[in-house]
Motif scaffolding. Structure first.
Motif, PDB file in Angstrom:
ATOM      1  N   SER A 210      21.392  32.093  -3.209  1.00  0.00           N
ATOM      2  CA  SER A 210      20.532  31.305  -4.091  1.00  0.00           C
ATOM      3  C   SER A 210      21.209  30.011  -4.529  1.00  0.00           C
ATOM      4  CB  SER A 210      20.145  32.127  -5.325  1.00  0.00           C
ATOM      5  OG  SER A 210      21.292  32.433  -6.106  1.00  0.00           O
ATOM      6  N   PHE A 211      22.520  29.880  -4.239  1.00  0.00           N
ATOM      7  CA  PHE A 211      23.241  28.673  -4.627  1.00  0.00           C
ATOM      8  C   PHE A 211      23.023  27.589  -3.574  1.00  0.00           C
ATOM      9  CE2 PHE A 211      26.217  31.984  -6.503  1.00  0.00           C
ATOM     10  CZ  PHE A 211      25.540  31.995  -7.712  1.00  0.00           C
ATOM     11  N   GLN A 212      22.835  26.374  -4.039  1.00  0.00           N
ATOM     12  CA  GLN A 212      22.466  25.290  -3.141  1.00  0.00           C
ATOM     13  C   GLN A 212      23.505  25.042  -2.052  1.00  0.00           C
ATOM     14  OE1 GLN A 212      22.119  21.230  -4.772  1.00  0.00           O
ATOM     15  NE2 GLN A 212      20.090  21.135  -3.836  1.00  0.00           N
ATOM     16  N   ALA A 213      24.782  25.111  -2.390  1.00  0.00           N
ATOM     17  CA  ALA A 213      25.829  24.844  -1.403  1.00  0.00           C
ATOM     18  C   ALA A 213      25.766  25.847  -0.249  1.00  0.00           C
ATOM     19  CB  ALA A 213      27.205  24.878  -2.062  1.00  0.00           C
ATOM     20  N   LYS A 215      23.056  27.588   0.596  1.00  0.00           N
ATOM     21  CA  LYS A 215      21.806  27.315   1.314  1.00  0.00           C
ATOM     22  C   LYS A 215      22.004  26.215   2.348  1.00  0.00           C
ATOM     23  CE  LYS A 215      18.473  28.460  -2.365  1.00  0.00           C
ATOM     24  NZ  LYS A 215      17.428  27.888  -3.265  1.00  0.00           N
ATOM     25  N   HIS A 216      22.716  25.166   1.948  1.00  0.00           N
ATOM     26  CA  HIS A 216      22.943  24.049   2.876  1.00  0.00           C
ATOM     27  C   HIS A 216      23.761  24.483   4.081  1.00  0.00           C
ATOM     28  CE1 HIS A 216      22.148  20.637  -0.279  1.00  0.00           C
ATOM     29  NE2 HIS A 216      21.064  21.304   0.062  1.00  0.00           N
ATOM     30  N   CYS A 218      23.942  27.485   5.411  1.00  0.00           N
ATOM     31  CA  CYS A 218      23.094  28.322   6.274  1.00  0.00           C
ATOM     32  C   CYS A 218      22.070  27.469   7.030  1.00  0.00           C
ATOM     33  CB  CYS A 218      22.382  29.384   5.441  1.00  0.00           C
ATOM     34  SG  CYS A 218      23.470  30.659   4.768  1.00  0.00           S
ATOM     35  N   GLN A 220      22.352  24.320   7.904  1.00  0.00           N
ATOM     36  CA  GLN A 220      23.040  23.558   8.945  1.00  0.00           C
ATOM     37  C   GLN A 220      23.372  24.444  10.145  1.00  0.00           C
ATOM     38  OE1 GLN A 220      26.343  21.998   6.756  1.00  0.00           O
ATOM     39  NE2 GLN A 220      25.081  20.521   5.624  1.00  0.00           N
TER      40      GLN A 220
END
Length: 311
Positions: A210-213, A215-216, A218, A220
């Motif tokens: 759920s953390f943005q970093a 998410k990014h 995954c 990519q």
């Protein structure tokens, strides 16, 4: 151009995945890694598994039916090698596949064939037939415990795919593409592993996915994997050397960067021997060195860009 898999191709892919899951699942993989040890000195090829692959037609996929093969084409071989990459299946798969029909027993999995690839040879001690000149080869410590390597000291000997009597550019292109398929399969698997772990691992009372970093990372990984998929599948259809070179570069990037990102998402756990992530990264590194590494594909694409447009 339509690149959707046919029902028969999906069935083939599912069949190979089922075979490998049953015969070389995670328990078998971990047992093989533990036997090999950190330095790979205990690595042994499973001859029973090799024969089962032969009986399933893995090595004879592209061999004509009249010669005892399956009679399929390069796209089907790519799908099979993609599954081998997902499973981290060890052994000189590409060399044995390319030897089917020319080396007795290779198609049936009765003969293990390896090849001199630039200055490196995989699984030399376990091979029955070596294509190319491996005289003077000395053991080389491999970063991947399931890919024992030897280095050929003499410069300019050997060829990754050619028969001993000379080079074969078509076979060399096929070897590059099948390696790209293995790399893509590994990239797809590490992407799945990263997403699964990000859903399950909790920090501060919530899944780390759920953390943005995270998410990014995954996202990519997924983009690189899907771009590699499109390139590898397209090259399997066109069999164009430049398409194959591009597919190889994209698949190498997806495999190496994907494994690194997967390791980062796993955190400190990813660095441990007990985790599977490091094995995908190490195998990706070793595959990058095949067929002169990324240098040959880069040179091929660069040379094509420099050719004046024909009018």
């Amino acid at each position: 151009m339509h690149f959707q898999l046919t029902d028969d191709q999906r069935a083939l892919q599912a069949g190979v995945r089922e075979l490998l899951a049953g015969r070389f699942g995670r328990d078998a993989l971990r047992a093989a890694v533990d036997q090999a040890g950190v330095d790979g000195s205990g690595a042994r090829l499973d001859r029973g598994l090799w024969r089962e692959l032969g009986e399933a037609g893995f090595f004879a996929l592209r061999l004509p039916e009249a010669d005892g093969g399956v009679g399929l084409g390069l796209p089907e071989a790519v799908l099979a090698f993609e599954e081998a990459g997902r499973a981290l299946l060890p052994g000189p798969l590409v060399a044995t596949h390319l030897a089917a029909g020319t080396v007795p027993g290779a198609a049936e999995g009765l003969t293990v064939v390896t090849a001199v690839d630039g200055t490196l040879v995989e699984w030399l001690d376990e091979a029955d037939v070596v294509r190319g000149d491996a005289s003077g080869a000395v053991p080389l410590r491999s970063v991947d415990p399931l890919t024992p390597l030897h280095r050929v000291l003499e410069a300019g000997v050997g060829n990754p795919t050619a028969p001993a009597d000379g080079p074969d550019s078509a076979a060399s292109d096929t070897a590059v593409l099948l390696t790209a398929a293995e790399q893509f399969g590994g990239a797809a698997r590490t992407c799945e592993m990263a997403v699964q772990y990000a859903r399950e691992r909790e920090q501060f009372g919530r899944p780390i996915g759920s953390f943005q970093a995270v998410k990014h990372l995954c996202a990519q990984m997924l983009v690189r994997t899907e771009v590699a998929r499109a390139a590898v599948y397209a090259a399997a259809v066109t069999a164009d050397p430049l398409d194959i070179a591009a597919a190889r570069l994209l698949a190498d990037e997806a495999a190496v960067r994907g494994a690194r990102d997967c390791l980062q998402i796993h955190g400190g756990m990813g660095f441990t021997w007990e985790a599977d992530v490091h094995m995908y990264l190490k195998r990706a590194w070793v595959r990058v060195r095949r067929g002169q590494g990324t240098t040959a594909p880069e040179e091929s694409l660069a040379a094509d860009l420099l050719v004046p447009e024909k009018r």
